[in-house]
Write a protein that holds these residues in place. Structure first.
Motif, PDB file in Angstrom:
ATOM      1  N   UNK A 139      30.741  34.666  44.745  1.00 49.46           N
ATOM      2  CA  UNK A 139      30.042  33.496  45.001  1.00 49.46           C
ATOM      3  C   UNK A 139      30.924  32.498  45.951  1.00 49.46           C
ATOM      4  N   UNK A 140      32.077  32.849  46.275  1.00 49.78           N
ATOM      5  CA  UNK A 140      32.911  32.291  47.049  1.00 49.78           C
ATOM      6  C   UNK A 140      34.015  31.517  46.627  1.00 49.78           C
ATOM      7  N   UNK A 141      33.759  31.453  45.115  1.00 49.81           N
ATOM      8  CA  UNK A 141      34.736  30.902  44.184  1.00 49.81           C
ATOM      9  C   UNK A 141      36.029  31.608  43.970  1.00 49.81           C
ATOM     10  N   UNK A 142      37.255  31.022  44.021  1.00 48.20           N
ATOM     11  CA  UNK A 142      38.612  31.548  43.701  1.00 48.20           C
ATOM     12  C   UNK A 142      38.571  32.289  42.434  1.00 48.20           C
ATOM     13  N   UNK A 143      37.769  31.811  41.512  1.00 47.53           N
ATOM     14  CA  UNK A 143      37.967  32.406  40.244  1.00 47.53           C
ATOM     15  C   UNK A 143      36.777  33.874  40.143  1.00 47.53           C
ATOM     16  N   UNK A 144      36.343  34.039  41.217  1.00 48.68           N
ATOM     17  CA  UNK A 144      35.487  35.412  41.255  1.00 48.68           C
ATOM     18  C   UNK A 144      36.213  36.580  42.208  1.00 48.68           C
ATOM     19  N   UNK A 145      37.251  35.999  42.815  1.00 47.48           N
ATOM     20  CA  UNK A 145      37.988  36.971  43.610  1.00 47.48           C
ATOM     21  C   UNK A 145      39.374  37.662  42.651  1.00 47.48           C
ATOM     22  N   UNK A 146      39.236  38.766  42.723  1.00 52.43           N
ATOM     23  CA  UNK A 146      40.191  39.694  42.162  1.00 52.43           C
ATOM     24  C   UNK A 146      41.465  39.658  43.217  1.00 52.43           C
ATOM     25  N   UNK A 147      42.747  39.439  42.544  1.00 50.84           N
ATOM     26  CA  UNK A 147      43.832  39.405  43.342  1.00 50.84           C
ATOM     27  C   UNK A 147      44.916  39.685  42.346  1.00 50.84           C
ATOM     28  N   UNK A 148      46.144  39.940  43.237  1.00 48.29           N
ATOM     29  CA  UNK A 148      47.381  40.019  42.492  1.00 48.29           C
ATOM     30  C   UNK A 148      48.354  38.866  43.240  1.00 48.29           C
ATOM     31  N   UNK A 149      48.369  37.766  42.646  1.00 50.30           N
ATOM     32  CA  UNK A 149      49.205  36.861  43.346  1.00 50.30           C
ATOM     33  C   UNK A 149      50.470  36.775  42.913  1.00 50.30           C
ATOM     34  N   UNK A 150      51.368  36.654  44.064  1.00 47.69           N
ATOM     35  CA  UNK A 150      52.833  36.848  44.103  1.00 47.69           C
ATOM     36  C   UNK A 150      53.643  35.330  44.286  1.00 47.69           C
ATOM     37  N   UNK A 151      52.994  34.454  44.995  1.00 48.48           N
ATOM     38  CA  UNK A 151      53.605  32.983  45.140  1.00 48.48           C
ATOM     39  C   UNK A 151      52.219  32.011  45.601  1.00 48.48           C
ATOM     40  N   UNK A 152      52.698  30.929  45.003  1.00 44.65           N
ATOM     41  CA  UNK A 152      51.671  29.902  45.318  1.00 44.65           C
ATOM     42  C   UNK A 152      52.488  28.541  45.663  1.00 44.65           C
ATOM     43  N   UNK A 153      51.721  27.844  46.758  1.00 41.74           N
ATOM     44  CA  UNK A 153      52.367  26.511  47.022  1.00 41.74           C
ATOM     45  C   UNK A 153      51.231  25.672  47.105  1.00 41.74           C
ATOM     46  N   UNK A 154      51.591  24.504  46.913  1.00 36.96           N
ATOM     47  CA  UNK A 154      50.613  23.247  46.727  1.00 36.96           C
ATOM     48  C   UNK A 154      50.737  22.343  48.076  1.00 36.96           C
ATOM     49  N   UNK A 155      49.827  21.769  48.748  1.00 35.91           N
ATOM     50  CA  UNK A 155      49.956  20.904  49.782  1.00 35.91           C
ATOM     51  C   UNK A 155      49.591  19.516  49.158  1.00 35.91           C
ATOM     52  N   UNK A 156      50.035  18.408  49.973  1.00 34.53           N
ATOM     53  CA  UNK A 156      49.690  17.114  49.416  1.00 34.53           C
ATOM     54  C   UNK A 156      48.223  16.802  49.353  1.00 34.53           C
ATOM     55  N   UNK A 157      47.514  17.302  49.815  1.00 33.61           N
ATOM     56  CA  UNK A 157      45.840  17.066  49.538  1.00 33.61           C
ATOM     57  C   UNK A 157      45.278  17.785  48.684  1.00 33.61           C
ATOM     58  N   UNK A 158      46.112  18.455  47.801  1.00 32.75           N
ATOM     59  CA  UNK A 158      45.841  19.520  46.573  1.00 32.75           C
ATOM     60  C   UNK A 158      45.297  20.833  46.971  1.00 32.75           C
ATOM     61  N   UNK A 159      45.454  21.125  48.440  1.00 31.83           N
ATOM     62  CA  UNK A 159      45.076  22.415  48.889  1.00 31.83           C
ATOM     63  C   UNK A 159      45.938  23.453  47.991  1.00 31.83           C
TER      64      UNK A 159
END
Length: 839
Positions: A37-57
């Motif tokens: 559906x285009x939502x991040x919770x529908x995507x299978x992934x293997x996250x290794x690192x995350x980062x958050x921008x000031x605009x909450x991206x």
């Protein structure tokens, strides 16, 4: 290329791989793609690192790509030159303006919010060394002045505005810093691999190192803020420190560090995945009760919400300021749909255990959907047990709770009753043919207890595999293999905790990972792995870490059936030879036609070459080998038997013979045959009589032809493969066969026991010839002692019709004290004993 189109292309490519059959002739039985559906919770992934921008991206980096998740939860691929790097992106960071930084190979790139990409540097090589090996980057951070910090092997570096790389912290040597709290110049500290760099507004740099969380102040001093083995950390706006690690029970948790350095858990109450709802607060997913499989890359956003990678569950999760936890990116790879329609159109969530009934209906545990589903012979799929919870749903968070939690086992008996391992609830359920569902074993509490009593009052631990025995009983795999009898009582006949699966055949043989347990009490090791099934011919199919799919024939021949790929999570063999496999990670179920009965190779696996006395099965103790610093450095040591002529020996390994126990037989001349199937054993070139053979053990009698030789070359041969074993010999090497049942020896009375390894005899022994009149006697003298007192030896001779053993008859001395006493036998200079009661 449009980033969203790149995402769709990637999803299609992954789907195409997932639909590849495990064998060319496999047929898809169940499982369809999960609609994206285009939502991040529908995507299978293997996250290794995350980062958050000031605009909450939210930016998520995994192997080979970077994703952008906007405030509404929609995901898109972030295209850039890192997509073409040899090793892909290695680390990501965001600065105060919202620019994304990506490190990969020897490069650091910067992408502004408009999508424009520039190269910050392409010179990430070790200073002073030829530009051959780029510096691997484990983390990246940018301060308010635009200075870039990079974490690498045993060091933190600073990248100046001119692109020059300068050491910032660490000596660059591999030994890690000492545990505990300390302060020292940052460039003088030895450290392990630093991870998760951050920089605060005052210019302090923080990172995780092997023994804690460290801070490097602007004046270059390293301060240990938190001592302990952690995976990640974060600082909130008020400067409070949060760490992700493990509690004393080994459960991943997130802790807040108080000013007095004590800790308070704020997230993680169990291992695995759960949203954290409780009976006291249904529908409220609280982080403090949530199931977590690892905490990595803790990060606060500007509103105070805490993000982290749940490493084992492959999810990015967020803890709100009110303590509520939610998933913001990642999916366990499945979903739920399709009941009432064709199974090939249904969506599954990690199918695991499988079973077949006599009509050909297929039952499977749709584990992450908390359901047991049935595929009828018409191809229609239905849920027969469990309701309400779908993948990534915690049943406690739903208004209509489900009776199942992560079911991992299913079995069907001849009457059509379905048995369910309700793993998450620590119970076994029975779905009767009339549709009623009842608990038949387990109190619902962890732990193991209850042998000899009613199964409903027993603690099962975490039940996984199930197998109906055809007699009204049920085997349960988990913490040992347990048996629920037809009268409802429970026992643990096989305290073998190493198997998550269990199977039983019509002859009563019980199968576990790597073993067959026979009705007469033998434990036969065989090749195997985590998931397995047994067909009507007695062949074992298995899948796991060693091979994706293989068949082990009854003659212990192994044939690989499937190409490389993820192991199967469940399988079931039909009477007609069809094999059903659950491709768990791809959320598919396949049917594979019956393979041919022959083929394969017969591996002889004598890696440690144990050749033991056939009576004691005890390895020989060897003198200690002197170590570099003196004696006693390599104790204890054990070796092979020093074999004697006519001695019964045991040779152990895997696939030495057939998977079932096969006794020896007489040949046409009346001698014990030297071959069982294609298995033989030779000593100095003479074939040894074989008393029995199985996959894990050969019982042979050493030929008398070795008499007088100081060494013996044993050759174990099977299917044209030979393994050599160099042995020492001895004139006698006595071993006492322990009585099968307890024996009480009475003072003054005659008693007997059976030995082997007595050596050459008079008249001389003939290899393989059963004993007959006149019965041979050992050449070496035989003495018996009871409690250290010499006993009268009445006779020493083999039982008629036997080989490899001798019966010693003696009189128990009157002077022995009542109680436990050592019963010893000496043949020549060789001695063995055991303890028994004397009255």
């Amino acid at each position: 290329m449009n980033p969203f189109r790149a995402l769709i292309a990637l999803s299609c490519a992954v789907e195409a791989v997932a639909q590849l059959p495990p064998t060319p002739d496999a047929v898809l039985v169940a499982g369809a793609p999960l609609p994206f559906t285009g939502m991040a919770t529908d995507l299978v992934m293997q996250p290794l690192h995350i980062a958050i921008a000031p605009d909450a991206t939210l930016y998520v980096q995994e192997t080979g790509r970077v994703w952008r998740v906007d405030a509404s939860g929609r995901v898109a691929a972030v295209a850039g030159p890192w997509d073409h790097a040899a090793h892909g992106p290695e680390a990501i960071g965001v600065d105060g303006a919202g620019d994304l930084y990506v490190a990969g190979d020897q490069y650091v790139w910067e992408q502004d919010p408009s999508g424009q990409v520039s190269t910050v540097t392409s010179q990430l090589y070790w200073p002073g060394q030829p530009p051959v090996f780029p510096i691997p980057v484990s983390s990246i951070a940018v301060d308010a002045k635009g200075v870039i910090y990079l974490a690498s092997q045993q060091r933190v570096w600073k990248l100046s505005s001119g692109g020059q790389l300068q050491p910032f912290a660490g000596t660059g040597y591999g030994s890690s810093s000492a545990p505990g709290y300390f302060t020292a110049p940052a460039l003088q500290v030895n450290m392990g691999v630093p991870i998760h760099l951050t920089v605060d507004a005052a210019g302090n740099v923080y990172f995780v190192e092997e023994n804690g969380v460290d801070q490097v102040t602007p004046d270059g001093m390293l301060v240990r803020l938190f001592a302990g083995q952690v995976q990640s950390y974060a600082m909130d706006a008020a400067g409070n420190l949060y760490v992700g690690g493990w509690n004393s029970a080994g459960i991943p948790q997130i802790f807040r560090v108080n000013p007095d350095q004590s800790t308070q858990a704020i997230a993680g109450g169990s291992w695995g995945f759960s949203q954290g709802c409780t009976p006291d607060a249904p529908g409220v997913p609280l982080a403090i009760h949530a199931g977590i499989k690892g905490v990595y890359d803790l990060t606060f956003d500007r509103t105070g919400d805490l993000y982290f990678i749940d490493l084992g569950n492959a999810l990015v999760r967020r803890i709100r300021t009110n303590g509520v936890i939610e998933t913001v990116a990642g999916n366990a790879g499945g979903g739920f749909s399709g009941d009432g329609g064709l199974a090939t159109d249904a969506v599954l969530g990690h199918p695991t255990a499988m079973a077949l009934d006599s009509s050909g209906n297929v039952y499977f545990a749709d584990r992450d959907n908390n359901r047991i589903r049935r595929i009828g012979t018409d191809g229609i799929i239905q849920t027969i047990a469990g309701s309400g919870a779908t993948i990534l749903d915690d049943p406690a968070c739903l208004s209509a709770p489900t009776p199942l939690l992560n079911p991992s086992g299913v079995a069907v008996d001849a009457g059509g009753n379905v048995y369910i391992a309700d793993t998450g609830h620590y119970q076994v359920l029975e779905l009767a043919a009339d549709g009623t569902l009842a608990v038949i074993a387990g109190t619902g509490q962890p732990g193991v207890s209850g042998d000899g009593g009613p199964a409903v009052d027993a603690d099962l631990g975490t039940p996984t595999g199930l197998a109906a025995d055809g007699q009204g009983g049920l085997y349960v795999a988990g913490q040992g293999i347990r048996y629920i009898a037809p009268d409802g009582t429970i026992q643990t006949p096989f305290p073998y905790p190493g198997s998550q699966n269990v199977a039983v055949d019509s002859a009563g043989n019980v199968y576990a990972t790597g073993y067959i347990f026979t009705p007469d009490g033998r434990a036969i090791p065989v090749p195997g792995d985590t998931t397995f099934a047994v067909d009507g011919r007695g062949s074992i199919y298995y899948s796991g870490t060693t091979v994706r799919l293989a068949r082990l024939n009854t003659d212990c021949q192994v044939l690989a059936l499937a190409a490389a790929g993820d192991p199967f999570g469940g399988m079931a063999a039909a009477p007609n030879g069809y094999l059903y496999v659950a491709d768990t990670n791809a959320n598919r179920i396949w049917r594979i036609p019956a393979p041919a009965a022959d083929g394969g190779v017969a591996p002889v696996r004598l890696t440690s070459v144990p050749v033991l006395n056939g009576a004691t099965k005890r390895p020989v103790s060897l003198p200690c080998t002197p170590s570099f610093f003196g004696t006693g450095g390599n104790c204890p040591q054990y070796g092979n038997e020093n074999v004697a002529p006519g001695e019964t020996v045991v040779i152990q390994g895997v696939c030495l013979g057939p998977t079932r126990f096969v006794p020896g037989s007489l040949d046409a001349a009346g001698y014990v045959a030297s071959a069982i199937g294609d298995t033989q054993v030779f000593f100095n070139g003479t074939a040894a009589p074989l008393l029995s053979a199985s996959s894990g053990e050969l019982v042979a009698v050493v030929p008398y032809e070795i008499a007088g030789a100081s060494t013996a070359l044993a050759v174990v041969a099977r299917g044209g493969i030979g393994i050599n074993v160099n042995l020492q010999t001895s004139a006698s090497s006595v071993g006492i066969f322990r009585p099968a049942n307890p024996v009480v020896y009475t003072r003054g009375s005659a008693a007997s026991l059976v030995i082997t390894g007595e050596g050459q005899t008079d008249p001389p022994g003939v290899t393989g010839k059963p004993a007959a009149e006149p019965l041979p006697e050992p050449l070496a003298p035989v003495a018996v002692s009871v409690g250290g007192i010499a006993a009268e030896v009445i006779s020493v001779a083999p039982d008629p019709g036997t080989i490899g053993s001798t019966r010693v008859t003696f009189r128990v001395p009157d002077t022995v004290k009542p109680g436990m006493a050592a019963i010893g036998v000496m043949v020549g200079s060789s001695f063995d004993s055991f303890t028994a009661p004397v009255n």
